[in-house]
Design a protein around this motif. Structure first.
Motif, PDB file in Angstrom:
ATOM      1  N   LEU A  80       0.764  -1.423  -0.305  1.00  0.00           N
ATOM      2  CA  LEU A  80       0.355   0.227  -0.058  1.00  0.00           C
ATOM      3  C   LEU A  80       1.172   1.235  -0.171  1.00  0.00           C
ATOM      4  O   LEU A  80       1.275   1.547   1.087  1.00  0.00           O
ATOM      5  CB  LEU A  80      -1.006  -0.010   0.942  1.00  0.00           C
ATOM      6  N   THR A 105       1.346   5.757  -0.761  1.00  0.00           N
ATOM      7  CA  THR A 105       0.166   6.983  -0.872  1.00  0.00           C
ATOM      8  C   THR A 105      -0.402   7.134  -2.555  1.00  0.00           C
ATOM      9  O   THR A 105      -1.097   7.990  -2.005  1.00  0.00           O
ATOM     10  CB  THR A 105       1.074   8.163  -0.400  1.00  0.00           C
ATOM     11  N   ASP A 151      -1.816   5.243  -3.949  1.00  0.00           N
ATOM     12  CA  ASP A 151      -2.941   4.114  -4.153  1.00  0.00           C
ATOM     13  C   ASP A 151      -3.985   4.732  -3.752  1.00  0.00           C
ATOM     14  O   ASP A 151      -5.523   4.080  -3.743  1.00  0.00           O
ATOM     15  CB  ASP A 151      -2.484   3.025  -3.603  1.00  0.00           C
ATOM     16  N   THR A 152      -4.537   5.262  -1.923  1.00  0.00           N
ATOM     17  CA  THR A 152      -4.842   5.712  -1.208  1.00  0.00           C
ATOM     18  C   THR A 152      -5.889   7.673  -1.554  1.00  0.00           C
ATOM     19  O   THR A 152      -5.061   7.967  -2.643  1.00  0.00           O
ATOM     20  CB  THR A 152      -4.874   5.519   0.086  1.00  0.00           C
ATOM     21  N   ASN A 153      -6.785   7.511  -0.866  1.00  0.00           N
ATOM     22  CA  ASN A 153      -7.214   9.141  -1.172  1.00  0.00           C
ATOM     23  C   ASN A 153      -6.588   9.770   0.235  1.00  0.00           C
ATOM     24  O   ASN A 153      -5.451   9.294   0.686  1.00  0.00           O
ATOM     25  CB  ASN A 153      -8.712   9.606  -0.818  1.00  0.00           C
ATOM     26  N   LYS A 154      -7.209  10.918   0.604  1.00  0.00           N
ATOM     27  CA  LYS A 154      -6.608  11.697   1.144  1.00  0.00           C
ATOM     28  C   LYS A 154      -6.294  11.444   2.849  1.00  0.00           C
ATOM     29  O   LYS A 154      -7.363  10.112   2.971  1.00  0.00           O
ATOM     30  CB  LYS A 154      -7.641  13.073   1.939  1.00  0.00           C
ATOM     31  N   TYR A 186      -3.721   8.822   5.011  1.00  0.00           N
ATOM     32  CA  TYR A 186      -3.163   8.345   4.422  1.00  0.00           C
ATOM     33  C   TYR A 186      -1.989   8.624   4.115  1.00  0.00           C
ATOM     34  O   TYR A 186      -1.397   8.896   3.721  1.00  0.00           O
ATOM     35  CB  TYR A 186      -2.848   6.504   3.636  1.00  0.00           C
ATOM     36  N   LYS A 202       1.983   7.637   5.758  1.00  0.00           N
ATOM     37  CA  LYS A 202       3.098   5.591   5.773  1.00  0.00           C
ATOM     38  C   LYS A 202       4.011   6.113   7.254  1.00  0.00           C
ATOM     39  O   LYS A 202       3.898   4.904   7.459  1.00  0.00           O
ATOM     40  CB  LYS A 202       4.010   5.922   4.343  1.00  0.00           C
TER      41      LYS A 202
END
Length: 100
Positions: free
Chosen positions: A14, A16, A18-21, A23, A25
């Motif tokens: 996963l 940053t 691959d996702t929306n706001k 997340y 890491k």
């Protein structure tokens, strides 16, 4: 509902992208405490990093900054290689500080 074929074979890392706001890491620094139920952060001093500085008495290496430096702004006459030449800088360093 069936999982997609892409997720069946292996675990996908996963990121940053691959996702929306929301997340984050992190940067692998670890925690230095814990969150309380009241929304504050309690520092655990057993987890705080401490750095041991060695004794530098009699240390042979010196920084590339001389203590005999005189500030001269805009006086570049006589520099064959230019004022920012590394070769010229090293020659000046050896002339002012010797071969230490």
């Amino acid at each position: 509902m069936h999982p997609t074929l892409r997720t069946l074979g292996r675990r996908i890392q996963l990121t940053t992208k691959d996702t929306n706001k929301g997340y984050y890491k992190g940067n692998r620094t670890g925690s230095m405490g814990s969150h309380t139920k009241y929304g504050t952060y309690k520092i655990d001093y057993n987890k705080v990093r401490t750095y041991v500085v060695p004794d530098l008495e009699g240390f042979q290496l010196t920084p590339f900054v001389t203590r005999k430096l005189e500030i001269s702004r805009g006086q570049y006459e006589g520099y064959r290689l230019g004022p920012l030449s590394g070769e010229h800088y090293l020659k000046m360093w050896k002339a002012e500080n010797g071969d230490t």
